[in-house]
Design an enzyme around this catalytic site. Structure first.
Site, PDB file in Angstrom:
ATOM      1  N   MET A  48     -65.740  -7.481 -31.829  1.00  0.00           N
ATOM      2  CA  MET A  48     -65.025  -6.261 -31.475  1.00  0.00           C
ATOM      3  C   MET A  48     -65.888  -5.015 -31.625  1.00  0.00           C
ATOM      4  SD  MET A  48     -61.658  -4.613 -33.273  1.00  0.00           S
ATOM      5  CE  MET A  48     -62.650  -3.890 -34.557  1.00  0.00           C
ATOM      6  N   ASP A  83     -61.120 -12.972 -43.766  1.00  0.00           N
ATOM      7  CA  ASP A  83     -62.209 -13.390 -42.874  1.00  0.00           C
ATOM      8  C   ASP A  83     -63.501 -13.541 -43.675  1.00  0.00           C
ATOM      9  OD1 ASP A  83     -63.388 -14.175 -40.513  1.00  0.00           O
ATOM     10  OD2 ASP A  83     -63.832 -12.135 -39.849  1.00  0.00           O
TER      11      ASP A  83
END
Length: 740
Positions: A135, A246
């Site tokens: 991203m 994550d």
């Protein structure tokens, strides 16, 4: 007609939509030179295409000028027109959402996801790209006002950035901004300038754990130390209500001093205000390192134990050089994370200590409650290992390891609900063996049962037959049968003496003997069965010649000789006493050796004996001898019908003169009661043994006086015959021997 239905036409693509999509892709990829040059490629669509592009620009300008505030952060326009945002965490009830999207990035170099460098972003001068993600792009930048190097992260998708991307971007900034720990990368500032969403953070000189893993085999000590420090940093985040979600080696930076710093909170979740950017059903994280509850789409239920699973996966990778769960595709990896146990560390690295393997296994448990209670607890365990102290965790049991392996068999996994996409060669071979065994089981079972029945029905190599009192008819009969079976079948046989019927019954049920003669009065229970009716046993009531006893009514107050405990005579005598209502006080029961009743017997033993009640085979030589000495005489049992009604095993019978040659008896005989002697066995006795014993029984000459013939024995009804005996009697008697 069916063929026509099977032919599908490709969907028609609108040229205008295709051209506008190409424009957006060019903007995102940095391949757009000028708008005029792009419109020149589509001369027939240039008018309509220009209107679409202008509309897109207008929407972008409106978004910048009137976008809502971010997470309680109020944009302030500086003198240069750039929007700056001071660090601020949402207060209670404040929203963390920002639906704003960015404008296309201008002045990009061809093939580069960001602007042409160096690029002026207000007081930040972007110098170089130091990292790229799915991203965002991370730049090395100089913060001119403070004259320091920082890292600046920006959304890479420009105008194509969706609402979720923008929200996730600011969630990461807010999550990191609320954390202040030496093991977490600090965030300085975030906001939007020149149409670009960004945040700045400290610049870490060094590398990341993934690069270290790729470049070298880490020592066990370094791997444990790195993850211990990461666990301490993550524990701080958990205390502040932030879940990372994550964690992976690439998100663990290692500075020049060999110290770790955790970064990339892009998927973080604020547990205090539920600011997760994902909903139920989303699998959030990096597949190889995400917890099973995240891989199964339950990211909204992520907990500190989810990060602990990821820490275990990072430690696994640091030790072995690969993630714990590996699949050929993303979907396959997700399914394996949910269902498959991770391999033990020592299967990939033999020098890994058992304690470290145990710590990793506890982190990687499928159920969150089975993992460490906190990241701090994990850090303490790793610290104990590093200091050589015992750890608290214990290895999985052998049974649990075996079950996990067994569940990896595709067929077993399907039955237990565990999805097995790709099984190992060992599992496939095991399954093939299982299926083969399943197919062969009926055949093997049938063969086994056949062999078992054959062995079960075979004659034993050693046969034990019960007799009775020494010199009695039972002992004589059993001796003849044992001798004949040994001769006919070559087996070893033994005759075991006993007290009589009751004793024989007990020994037979206790597997001390294989067959036994006994009276009908003691054959009862579910495990005894009849092999053959042998002969009739009569009750001989003998009284002294000078005695005035003439009937059973005169027995009261007398001393009566009965058989020993466990004998058939004793049992029959007790049934008679019961019918006459003569209890122990009314009749004095005496146990003597029958041989002592004769003239050459022990006079002391028979002294005072008035009556002897002997239940013995018809025509007994013992009775003949006693009566021939004229010391004893027989009295009738006239109550035979009454006794038989009360005790059906006894029935009225008669002592015939022909049974005792040379003894003066009435021609009509003497009434008495009697029973039947049977050869008995257990219901599980071998069939061949029963058949062999019947062959010996009906072999000429008869083994005993008064033997019931085979033909007459076959007529008996209502007896619980052994199956082999029933088959024997169904055959023609002439096939064996003449009837007697």
């Amino acid at each position: 007609m069916p063929d026509e239905l099977d032919k599908t036409e490709p969907p028609l693509v609108d040229p205008l939509d295709e051209a506008f999509a190409a424009y957006l892709r060019s903007c995102d990829e940095g391949g757009l030179e000028t708008r005029e040059a792009f419109l020149a490629k589509y001369p027939q669509l240039s008018g309509q295409l220009k209107e679409l592009i202008d509309a897109a620009d207008m929407i972008g300008q409106m978004t910048i000028g009137h976008g809502p505030t971010q997470g309680g952060v109020t944009p302030a326009v500086s003198e240069t027109g750039a929007e700056t945002v001071a660090l601020h965490t949402p207060g209670p009830g404040e929203s963390g959402d920002d639906p704003a999207v960015t404008l296309p990035m201008a002045h990009r170099a061809k093939g580069d996801p960001g602007p042409t460098l160096p690029f002026d972003l207000g007081d930040y001068l972007l110098l170089d790209v130091i990292g790229r993600g799915g991203m965002g792009v991370v730049y090395l930048a100089k913060q001119t006002e403070l004259d320091r190097l920082v890292a600046v992260k920006m959304i890479r998708s420009g105008i194509l950035a969706g609402e979720d991307e923008v929200r996730r971007f600011y969630t990461e900034a807010q999550a990191a901004a609320r954390l202040h720990h030496p093991g977490i990368v600090s965030v300085h500032q975030f906001g939007r300038r020149a149409g670009h969403h960004f945040f700045s953070m400290e610049f870490v000189r060094g590398t990341d754990l993934q690069k270290k893993i790729n470049g070298e085999t880490l020592s066990v000590h370094d791997a444990a130390r790195y993850v211990r420090d990461v666990a301490r940093a993550i524990h701080h985040a958990h205390e502040k209500g932030v879940l990372h979600r994550d964690l992976k080696p690439a998100n663990v930076l290692i500075n020049e001093n060999d110290e770790i710093l955790v970064t990339d909170f892009g998927l973080a979740k604020h547990t205090d205000n539920d600011s997760s950017i994902t909903g139920s059903g989303d699998a959030v994280g990096t597949p190889h390192y995400m917890a099973p509850e995240q891989a199964s789409g339950k990211s909204d239920s992520a907990s500190p134990q989810s990060d602990i699973y990821s820490l275990g996966a990072v430690l696994f990778a640091a030790l072995t050089g690969r993630p714990p769960i590996v699949g050929d595709t993303v979907m396959q990896t997700l399914v394996k994370v949910v269902h498959d146990p991770a391999p033990p560390v020592r299967t990939l690295r033999r020098d890994a200590p058992i304690d470290l393997q145990t710590i990793v296994a506890k982190c990687l448990e499928k159920q969150p409650e089975n993992r460490y209670a906190s990241a701090s607890h994990l850090a303490d365990e790793l610290n104990a290992f590093l200091e050589g102290r015992p750890i608290e965790a214990r290895p999985r049991s052998v049974a649990m390891k075996a079950w996990h392996w067994f569940e990896g068999v595709p067929l077993v996994g399907a039955l237990t609900g565990r999805r097995v996409l790709h099984s190992s060669d060992q599992h496939r071979r095991f399954q093939a063996a299982m299926l083969l065994m399943f197919l062969l089981t009926p055949i093997v079972a049938a063969g086994f049962l056949t062999v078992w029945h054959q062995r079960k029905d075979a004659i034993p190599s050693f046969i034990r037959i019960a007799g009775g009192l020494e010199g009695g008819v039972y002992s004589d009969l059993s001796s003849v049968l044992a001798s004949r079976v040994a001769r006919n079948h070559g087996t070893l046989t033994e005759v075991v003496s006993s007290n009589g019927s009751v004793d024989n019954r007990r020994r037979l049920l206790d597997y001390e003997i294989d067959l036994a003669p006994m009276q009908a009065t003691v054959i009862d229970g579910d495990h005894l069965c009849v092999v053959a009716p042998l002969f009739y046993e009569l009750l001989y009531v003998l009284v002294r010649s000078e005695s005035n006893v003439t009937s059973l009514a005169d027995l009261e107050g007398r001393r009566v000789a009965v058989g020993p405990q466990g004998s058939g005579s004793r049992t029959t005598a007790e049934l008679i006493f019961d019918s006459l209502q003569l209890d122990d006080d009314a009749v004095h029961r005496e146990v003597v050796d029958w041989q002592t009743l004769s003239s050459d017997g022990n006079q002391e033993s028979e002294a005072g004996i008035d009556v002897a009640m002997i239940c013995i085979g018809q025509g007994s030589p013992l009775v003949t001898r006693l009566m021939a000495e004229r010391k004893w005489r027989l009295i009738p049992v006239t109550e035979g019908i009454q006794i038989a009604l009360q005790h059906p095993t006894l029935r009225p019978m008669s002592i015939e003169a022909s049974d005792h040659p040379g003894i003066e008896l009435p021609a009509t005989g003497i009434p008495t009661v009697g029973t039947t002697a049977f050869l008995a066995a257990r219901d599980d006795s071998p069939g061949e043994l029963v058949t062999a014993m019947l062959d010996a029984l009906y072999e000429d000459p008869a083994p005993c006086y008064g033997l019931i013939s085979r033909r007459h024995a076959a007529e008996w009804q209502g007896l619980a015959f052994h199956p082999a005996a029933r088959r024997f009697y169904r055959e023609s008697p002439q096939a064996k021997s003449p009837s007697r």
